[in-house]
Structures are given as structure tokens and as C-alpha cells.
Design a protein around this motif. Structure first.
Motif, PDB file in Angstrom:
ATOM      1  N   ILE A 311       0.818  -1.215   0.000  1.00  0.00           N
ATOM      2  CA  ILE A 311       0.000   0.000   0.000  1.00  0.00           C
ATOM      3  C   ILE A 311       0.851   1.264   0.000  1.00  0.00           C
ATOM      4  CG2 ILE A 311      -0.244  -0.045   2.520  1.00  0.00           C
ATOM      5  CD1 ILE A 311      -3.054   1.171   2.099  1.00  0.00           C
ATOM      6  N   LEU A 312       1.987   1.222   0.681  1.00  0.00           N
ATOM      7  CA  LEU A 312       2.850   2.398   0.695  1.00  0.00           C
ATOM      8  C   LEU A 312       3.392   2.702  -0.693  1.00  0.00           C
ATOM      9  CD1 LEU A 312       3.968   4.572   2.545  1.00  0.00           C
ATOM     10  CD2 LEU A 312       5.965   3.100   2.975  1.00  0.00           C
ATOM     11  N   LEU A 313       3.675   1.654  -1.457  1.00  0.00           N
ATOM     12  CA  LEU A 313       4.128   1.855  -2.837  1.00  0.00           C
ATOM     13  C   LEU A 313       3.010   2.437  -3.699  1.00  0.00           C
ATOM     14  CD1 LEU A 313       6.374  -1.247  -3.677  1.00  0.00           C
ATOM     15  CD2 LEU A 313       7.071   1.123  -3.235  1.00  0.00           C
ATOM     16  N   LYS A 314       1.775   2.071  -3.379  1.00  0.00           N
ATOM     17  CA  LYS A 314       0.648   2.657  -4.116  1.00  0.00           C
ATOM     18  C   LYS A 314       0.581   4.159  -3.879  1.00  0.00           C
ATOM     19  CE  LYS A 314      -2.287  -1.481  -4.129  1.00  0.00           C
ATOM     20  NZ  LYS A 314      -3.600  -2.065  -3.745  1.00  0.00           N
ATOM     21  N   PHE A 315       0.764   4.557  -2.639  1.00  0.00           N
ATOM     22  CA  PHE A 315       0.769   5.991  -2.321  1.00  0.00           C
ATOM     23  C   PHE A 315       1.893   6.703  -3.070  1.00  0.00           C
ATOM     24  CE2 PHE A 315       2.611   9.392   0.337  1.00  0.00           C
ATOM     25  CZ  PHE A 315       1.569  10.310   0.277  1.00  0.00           C
ATOM     26  N   VAL A 316       3.099   6.155  -2.981  1.00  0.00           N
ATOM     27  CA  VAL A 316       4.249   6.747  -3.664  1.00  0.00           C
ATOM     28  C   VAL A 316       4.013   6.766  -5.173  1.00  0.00           C
ATOM     29  CG1 VAL A 316       6.709   6.487  -4.172  1.00  0.00           C
ATOM     30  CG2 VAL A 316       5.863   6.099  -1.845  1.00  0.00           C
ATOM     31  N   GLY A 317       3.427   5.695  -5.691  1.00  0.00           N
ATOM     32  CA  GLY A 317       3.161   5.618  -7.124  1.00  0.00           C
ATOM     33  C   GLY A 317       2.182   6.671  -7.593  1.00  0.00           C
ATOM     34  N   ILE A 318       1.131   6.911  -6.822  1.00  0.00           N
ATOM     35  CA  ILE A 318       0.150   7.932  -7.209  1.00  0.00           C
ATOM     36  C   ILE A 318       0.757   9.321  -7.122  1.00  0.00           C
ATOM     37  CG2 ILE A 318      -2.085   8.969  -6.636  1.00  0.00           C
ATOM     38  CD1 ILE A 318      -3.015   6.233  -5.689  1.00  0.00           C
ATOM     39  N   VAL A 319       1.604   9.544  -6.105  1.00  0.00           N
ATOM     40  CA  VAL A 319       2.298  10.836  -6.011  1.00  0.00           C
ATOM     41  C   VAL A 319       3.181  11.049  -7.236  1.00  0.00           C
ATOM     42  CG1 VAL A 319       4.030  12.161  -4.742  1.00  0.00           C
ATOM     43  CG2 VAL A 319       2.251  10.933  -3.491  1.00  0.00           C
ATOM     44  N   ALA A 320       3.977  10.025  -7.585  1.00  0.00           N
ATOM     45  CA  ALA A 320       4.881  10.142  -8.734  1.00  0.00           C
ATOM     46  C   ALA A 320       4.105  10.318 -10.026  1.00  0.00           C
ATOM     47  CB  ALA A 320       5.772   8.903  -8.813  1.00  0.00           C
ATOM     48  N   PHE A 321       3.032   9.559 -10.197  1.00  0.00           N
ATOM     49  CA  PHE A 321       2.200   9.662 -11.399  1.00  0.00           C
ATOM     50  C   PHE A 321       1.624  11.072 -11.513  1.00  0.00           C
ATOM     51  CE2 PHE A 321      -1.830   9.647 -13.590  1.00  0.00           C
ATOM     52  CZ  PHE A 321      -1.623   8.834 -14.698  1.00  0.00           C
ATOM     53  N   THR A 322       1.096  11.601 -10.411  1.00  0.00           N
ATOM     54  CA  THR A 322       0.457  12.917 -10.426  1.00  0.00           C
ATOM     55  C   THR A 322       1.465  14.005 -10.779  1.00  0.00           C
ATOM     56  OG1 THR A 322      -1.139  12.190  -8.747  1.00  0.00           O
ATOM     57  CG2 THR A 322      -0.892  14.566  -9.074  1.00  0.00           C
TER      58      THR A 322
END
Length: 369
Positions: A311-322
Motif C-alpha cells: 500500500i505504501l508503494l501505491k501511495f508513492v506511485g500515485i504521487v509520482a504519477f500525479t
């Protein structure tokens, strides 16, 4: 009249919008996200919300303060008609365009993610902030131009006296305390499209203008006493967090909010009031990114949340994507396509157009000689 460029105010605007992106992405990972119209992760990351509870009581008021300050600088070389036209172009046009063309995009993504029937629903969404700002300009412009014409009047002298003491800025908090006692918001951080958000924004916008109008006195005070304000904010946040489970009585939160902001102003004045190429780029990009960030982070959530990763990677991934998607959209579409610029709050004339006009004027002068 020539006045110094305040790079720290530009930086604070950029930082506040950056924090807004992180804040909105953090909402996706809270169990109540869907109740306020956000895509919700099946897994929660509630620990992420702990720092957000500190941030959410001052991030939006800070933007209103900075917007009031920005109006002061915009008024320096404009009469009231020119200013209204400029604010209509920079604020009202993107606001109206955003309602019909931008907020509807993240609603489409929301509907698609939850397999809902697709429907077109123009709404203010996160752009309510722009609507409020334009109304404040209309309401306060007569008084602000009165102050401009009476630059050394009694009001200015009283402000100088008040802002020369560390308690001067804190007295401003009494107006915010009065606001929560009268409006009685259910949650202090519930700003969007509420009377609480409108009034607290009005107060912050109004005093933001007055702080800059008072000259360097305010800035010297927050610079000198910045750690006092931050210390008070930390203590009050501790009381709010441990004694009230983050939702303290509004009058306490109003004081805490302003203490954070005055401390941030002091830190910004000391460390950020310097030019840089990065700031030049980010200060131009911040407004368009604010307008588009919601549908971009919804798109990121739609693609990344279904992945079987921590889940933490999902958060980081959405931040990076955005961040990456906002950069690409701004750099290769909004910034480069002429008719899109005014729709996202950028200046109508490009730098190239200005250069051509200068060359044209030079040629006319040469031919006349």
C-alpha cells in the motif's frame, strides 16, 4: 512605484499547492474518502493522516493570505478597471472553464472506477477557491483602493504600530475565533463550498493584503518571533491531537492555524526571499497544476490502486504519477498551445509575442528616423 519582488511569497504559493497535492492523495487512503467524492483505496493507510491533521488547519488559509498579498502587488500599476479585467482573465475565466471542462473529468473517472452510469456534472469541485477569491476582489476592491490613495493615513499608522509587536499578528486571530463562534463549522478543515470556508477565506484574504500594505514592519516581526509562533502552534497541535483526537474546539484551532501561518511567513522571509530559475518555472506552473491535479490524481488512482503491490508503494506511485503527468500536461500542452493559456490562468500574450512587438516597434522607430 517600484517595490522589491517578494520571492518568498511566490515560494509559499508553490509550496502550499504542492502540499495540497499530497493532502488530496492522502485522502484516497482514508476509509471515509468516498463520502467526500474521492476514489478510495480498499486498504487504508490511516497513519498517513496523522501529519495531515496538522497540515489541514492552515494550508487553505495560507493560500488565502497569499492571494490577498498578491492582490496588493497587482494593484500597484493598475487602476480599478484594469485590475478587475485582469482578475477576470486570471481567475474568473479559469474558474468558469474549470467548472464545465475540468472538474467533470475527475467525475467521469470516479464514475468509471465504480462502474456507475457516465453522466456530465459541471460543478465547482476543488475550484471553489477561485470563485471565492473573485468574490473577495469585488467586495474589497473599493476599500483597498481607498487604502492605496491614503498610503500614510491613520489606518496605516495603526497597522504599523500593531504589527511592530509580536502580539499584533496574534490579535488578528481574534477575528478567526469570532468566525468559528458565529458560523459554528462542524469541522474546522471543512472549507470547500461552506460558509465557514467563505468567511475564513475572506478574513485571510483581507489581512493578507493589510500585512503587505503595512510594509516591512509585519515581516520583521514574524521574522524575529517566528519560533515563538511555531512553538505556540506545536503546543496547540499537541493539545488538539492528544486531548481532542485532532478535532479541538474551533476557537483553539483558529489560533493554532494562524500561529502556523505566521511562523511559516517568518521562515519564508528569512530563507526563501531570493530568486531562482526553479522558482520562476514553478511559480508559473503552480496555477495550471492546481487546476488539473484532481483529474490527474484520480487517473493515477484508477491505474495504480488495482495493482498487487504494498500500500505504501501505491501511495508513492500515485504521487509520482500525479507529479509527472501534471508536468507533462503543463509543459507540452498548456504552456505551448496558445488558446489554452488563458483558460488555465496564464498570461494571454506569450514572451515570443512580446519580443515580436518590441522588434516591430524598433523597426517603426528606425524607419521614422
Amino acid at each position: 512605484m517600484k517595490t522589491e519582488r517578494r520571492y518568498d511569497i511566490d515560494w509559499l504559493r508553490v509550496i502550499a499547492i504542492g502540499l495540497l497535492l499530497i493532502y488530496h492523495i492522502a485522502i484516497i487512503f482514508q476509509p471515509w474518502a468516498m463520502f467526500i467524492g474521492f476514489i478510495k483505496s480498499d486498504e487504508s493507510l490511516e497513519s498517513l493522516w496523522k501529519p495531515m491533521t496538522m497540515l489541514n488547519v492552515w494550508r487553505i488559509p495560507l493560500l488565502f493570505y497569499v492571494s490577498g498579498m498578491g492582490l496588493y502587488f497587482a494593484m500597484r500599476k493598475r487602476n480599478w478597471r484594469q485590475l478587475l479585467l485582469e482578475r477576470a482573465k486570471r481567475i474568473l475565466l479559469p474558474f468558469l472553464f474549470g467548472i464545465v471542462a475540468i472538474t467533470t473529468l475527475h467525475m467521469f473517472i470516479f464514475q468509471e472506477y465504480y462502474n456507475m452510469p457516465l453522466g456530465y456534472f459541471p460543478h465547482q469541485g476543488h475550484l471553489w477557491f477561485l470563485g471565492n477569491i473573485f468574490v473577495y476582489v469585488l467586495l474589497l476592491l473599493p476599500f483597498f483602493y481607498y487604502l492605496k490613495k491614503n498610503g500614510n493615513g491613520k489606518i496605516k499608522r495603526v497597522l504599523l504600530w500593531l504589527m511592530s509587536h509580536p502580539g499584533g499578528p496574534l490579535l488578528v486571530s481574534l477575528f478567526f475565533v469570532l468566525e468559528v463562534l458565529l458560523v459554528k463549522p462542524s469541522l474546522f478543515a471543512l472549507y470547500a463550498q461552506t460558509w465557514h470556508g467563505f468567511v475564513i477565506g475572506f478574513l485571510a484574504f483581507f489581512f493578507g493584503f493589510l500585512f503587505v500594505y503595512s510594509g516591512k514592519t509585519f515581516w520583521q516581526t514574524v521574522l524575529k518571533w517566528r519560533w515563538l509562533y511555531i512553538g505556540l502552534a506545536v503546543v496547540m497541535f499537541g493539545i488538539r491531537y492528544f486531548n481532542y483526537a485532532t478535532e479541538a474546539p474551533g476557537y483553539l484551532t483558529a489560533i493554532e492555524s494562524n500561529c502556523w501561518i505566521f511562523g511559516v511567513f517568518g521562515l519564508g522571509y528569512k530563507y526563501l526571499n531570493k530568486p531562482s530559475k526553479i522558482l520562476t518555472y514553478l511559480s508559473q506552473a503552480a496555477y495550471p497544476v492546481y487546476i488539473i491535479h484532481m483529474f490527474v490524481l484520480y487517473a493515477g488512482a484508477m491505474f495504480i490502486l488495482p495493482l498487487e503491490i504494498p500500500i505504501l508503494l501505491k501511495f508513492v506511485g500515485i504521487v509520482a504519477f500525479t507529479v509527472l503527468a501534471c508536468y507533462l500536461i503543463y509543459e507540452f500542452m498548456i504552456k505551448r498551445i496558445g488558446f489554452l493559456k488563458p483558460l488555465f490562468g496564464l498570461k494571454w500574450k506569450s514572451n515570443n509575442a512580446k519580443k515580436l512587438m518590441k522588434m516591430y516597434n524598433l523597426k517603426i522607430k528606425d524607419s521614422s528616423n
